[in-house]
Design an enzyme around this catalytic site. Structure first.
Site, PDB file in Angstrom:
ATOM      1  N   LYS A 170     -19.003 -17.898   0.338  1.00 51.80           N
ATOM      2  CA  LYS A 170     -20.572 -17.529   0.621  1.00 51.80           C
ATOM      3  C   LYS A 170     -21.246 -16.711  -0.225  1.00 51.80           C
ATOM      4  CE  LYS A 170     -20.100 -18.784   5.673  1.00 51.80           C
ATOM      5  NZ  LYS A 170     -20.498 -18.065   6.902  1.00 51.80           N
ATOM      6  N   GLY A 185     -12.928  -3.603   0.340  1.00 49.11           N
ATOM      7  CA  GLY A 185     -14.296  -3.165   0.594  1.00 49.11           C
ATOM      8  C   GLY A 185     -14.780  -2.300  -0.439  1.00 49.11           C
ATOM      9  N   ARG A 192       0.800  -1.315  -0.173  1.00 46.20           N
ATOM     10  CA  ARG A 192      -0.175  -0.007   0.020  1.00 46.20           C
ATOM     11  C   ARG A 192       0.863   1.159  -0.032  1.00 46.20           C
ATOM     12  NH1 ARG A 192      -5.391  -1.456   3.666  1.00 46.20           N
ATOM     13  NH2 ARG A 192      -6.073  -2.919   1.985  1.00 46.20           N
ATOM     14  N   GLY A 247      -9.125  -9.104  -1.293  1.00 39.79           N
ATOM     15  CA  GLY A 247      -8.378  -9.617  -0.669  1.00 39.79           C
ATOM     16  C   GLY A 247      -7.678 -11.181  -1.048  1.00 39.79           C
TER      17      GLY A 247
END
Length: 400
Positions: A199, A379, A38, A356
């Site tokens: 999921k 996100g 980052r 990720g």
């Protein structure tokens, strides 16, 4: 996507105080930064502004201190790593507002780089409190946002400052937005999306948005089992959200209405235990043993996925196809990733990936450098794929 101003629109910034929102929320162990990715991503923006003579003042958060100072979440811990990546001295202020920040800014010479303390040490940051925004803005003449990863939050340093100061996108933000525009905004068709992971419940909005925008949606990972079960397939002991069968059916109906092909596994690699090197076999998807679990898609499915990638002009990828973290259940993800890499290198494909697990899987496959763009935004990338407005982006496009 509406136009937004970039650093290219900045002229004569020598001596100007430029507040730059960056993402320095890096992993730290035993006081050392263990992954500088980052920092490396924002280095071009920081150095370009510094080389043009600006006084570069970095704003960032670190961890989740919940509005209170926490010693082991101080950005002072990150300074050595930032200096190493930039190959440039970086001074530090013990607060991001008030006298400590003002005094540190006053001491700066043109081209200097200053890192202010964790913005989340103040409750006003996450509340986007106007008084806190004004306190931040007091230290700058210009605002540059280079933290796409935090653009889904309407915080003081990600959204509020753009209302108080002339606002511009940094190089990382610019690259991200341009890549995402090519991915789903104004893509060259056909567009294929690969979505994997465990999921369906965590990606309902994502799947609902994608089936309206892409020509084919490849579903892998544990979530594929939920779709297979909804279709009547017996999935044995595989990870499966049986309670989301109706949701899966609704997504498939929406896909059919929108003309989006849903691509599910035709075969799978099954095992009786979830561990590296577990005894496994390849079975037809309609012949999964009752005492086994699917841990990867099979070779027949991989060839189908590769064929879809070959047909595509644009590929958007989020999530692995199997349990890539344990051998040998990484085979499908690696094979599909390498094929996408080859198509990209041949100039036949625009490939955009993020998330990720996705970044880790592509690194594992050794193809990260070959994709057109890989987002580390987490996100924010997911919310963009869900079709949601990102406050930190919206305010840049609205800025005059």
């Amino acid at each position: 996507m509406p136009a937004f101003k970039t650093i290219d629109d900045l002229n004569d910034i020598a001596g100007k105080r430029v507040l730059v929102r960056v993402d320095l929320n890096v992993p730290v162990a035993d006081g050392n930064v263990t992954d500088k990715t980052r920092i490396e991503r924002v280095a071009p923006t920081i150095l370009e502004l510094s080389q043009k003579g600006a006084k570069v003042i970095l704003l960032a958060h670190f961890g989740r201190p919940k509005g209170e100072p926490v010693a082991d979440m101080s950005l002072s811990l990150i300074v050595p790593a930032v200096e190493e990546v930039l190959d440039h001295a970086v001074s530090f202020a013990s607060d991001c507002i008030g006298a400590p920040a003002a005094d540190a800014v006053a001491k700066m010479n043109d081209g200097d780089i200053l890192l202010l303390e964790n913005t989340r040490f103040h409750k006003g940051e996450e509340k986007n409190d106007p008084a806190f925004v004004e306190a931040l803005a007091a230290n700058g003449d210009i605002y540059v946002n280079d933290a796409f990863s935090a653009a889904h939050r309407a915080h003081a340093s990600t959204e509020g400052l753009a209302r108080h100061l002339p606002a511009y996108a940094g190089r990382t933000m610019q690259a991200e937005l341009e890549a995402l525009e090519k991915g789903l905004g104004q893509p060259v068709r056909p567009v294929v999306a690969i979505v994997g992971g465990a999921k369906v419940s965590s990606k309902i909005d994502l799947l609902m948005n994608l089936v309206k925008k892409v020509d084919a949606l490849v579903i892998g990972g544990g979530m594929a089992n939920t779709f297979l079960a909804a279709r009547g397939t017996q999935v044995g002991k595989s990870l499966c959200e049986h309670d989301l069968a109706e949701t899966a059916k609704q997504i498939m109906i929406e896909a059919a209405t929108s003309g989006c092909a849903i691509v599910l596994p035709e075969d799978g690699v099954v095992a009786r235990e979830f561990k590296a090197g577990a005894a496994n076999e390849i079975v037809d998807i309609n012949a999964i043993p009752a005492d086994a679990m699917v841990l990867d898609v099979g070779p027949k499915s991989v060839e189908s996925i590769k064929a879809w990638i070959s047909r595509a002009e644009t590929l958007v990828w989020n999530g692995p196809l199997g349990a890539f973290e344990i051998d040998p259940f990484d085979a499908a993800t690696v094979a599909a990733a390498k094929h996408a890499s080859e198509c990209t290198k041949a100039g036949k494909l625009v490939s955009v990936a993020g998330g990720g697990d996705t970044v880790a899987a592509l690194n594992h496959a050794g193809v990260s450098d070959d994709f057109s763009y890989i987002s580390t935004a987490g996100g924010a990338f997911l919310e963009w794929m869900e079709g949601k407005e990102l406050p930190g982006v919206a305010i840049l496009t609205a800025a005059k």
